[in-house]
Scaffold this motif. Structure first.
Motif, PDB file in Angstrom:
ATOM      1  N   SER A 223       0.803  -1.224   0.000  1.00 13.08           N
ATOM      2  CA  SER A 223       0.000   0.000   0.000  1.00 13.08           C
ATOM      3  C   SER A 223       0.836   1.275   0.000  1.00 13.08           C
ATOM      4  CB  SER A 223      -0.942   0.005   1.207  1.00 13.08           C
ATOM      5  OG  SER A 223      -0.190  -0.119   2.402  1.00 13.08           O
ATOM      6  N   SER A 224       1.984   1.272   0.641  1.00 14.69           N
ATOM      7  CA  SER A 224       2.771   2.509   0.716  1.00 14.69           C
ATOM      8  C   SER A 224       3.824   2.564  -0.385  1.00 14.69           C
ATOM      9  CB  SER A 224       3.447   2.639   2.079  1.00 14.69           C
ATOM     10  OG  SER A 224       4.541   1.758   2.176  1.00 14.69           O
TER      11      SER A 224
ATOM     12  N   LYS B 209       7.179   0.947   0.686  1.00 15.82           N
ATOM     13  CA  LYS B 209       7.206  -0.513   0.590  1.00 15.82           C
ATOM     14  C   LYS B 209       7.295  -0.973  -0.866  1.00 15.82           C
ATOM     15  CE  LYS B 209       4.821  -1.484   4.895  1.00 15.82           C
ATOM     16  NZ  LYS B 209       3.604  -2.048   5.512  1.00 15.82           N
ATOM     17  N   ARG B 210       6.634  -0.263  -1.773  1.00 17.24           N
ATOM     18  CA  ARG B 210       6.743  -0.607  -3.205  1.00 17.24           C
ATOM     19  C   ARG B 210       8.159  -0.368  -3.700  1.00 17.24           C
ATOM     20  NH1 ARG B 210       1.507   1.835  -3.346  1.00 17.24           N
ATOM     21  NH2 ARG B 210       2.387   3.795  -4.066  1.00 17.24           N
ATOM     22  N   ASP B 211       8.768   0.738  -3.266  1.00 19.80           N
ATOM     23  CA  ASP B 211      10.152   1.025  -3.661  1.00 19.80           C
ATOM     24  C   ASP B 211      11.104  -0.045  -3.136  1.00 19.80           C
ATOM     25  OD1 ASP B 211       9.270   3.316  -4.923  1.00 19.80           O
ATOM     26  OD2 ASP B 211       9.936   4.676  -3.323  1.00 19.80           O
TER      27      ASP B 211
END
Length: 54
Positions: free
Chosen positions: A31-32, A35-37
């Motif tokens: 979701s953030s 965290k995706r990075d």
């Protein structure tokens, strides 16, 4: 056929196996953005480590 042992010295094989056992299109993105990075960084490091080992 026997798998070569050199990949174990290049990447963390158990973690790589966990990351690569599911199809990419079945993932749900975190979701953030942070965290995706982090996920993108980790997934990008595996092939780089393997290529450097070759």
């Amino acid at each position: 056929m026997v798998a070569p042992s050199w990949p174990a010295g290049a990447v963390a094989v158990p973690e790589l196996a966990l990351r690569s056992r599911e199809r990419v299109n079945s993932w749900k993105l975190p979701s953030s953005q942070a965290k995706r990075d982090r996920r993108a960084t980790v997934f990008g490091q595996d092939p780089v480590a393997l290529l450097r080992a070759v």
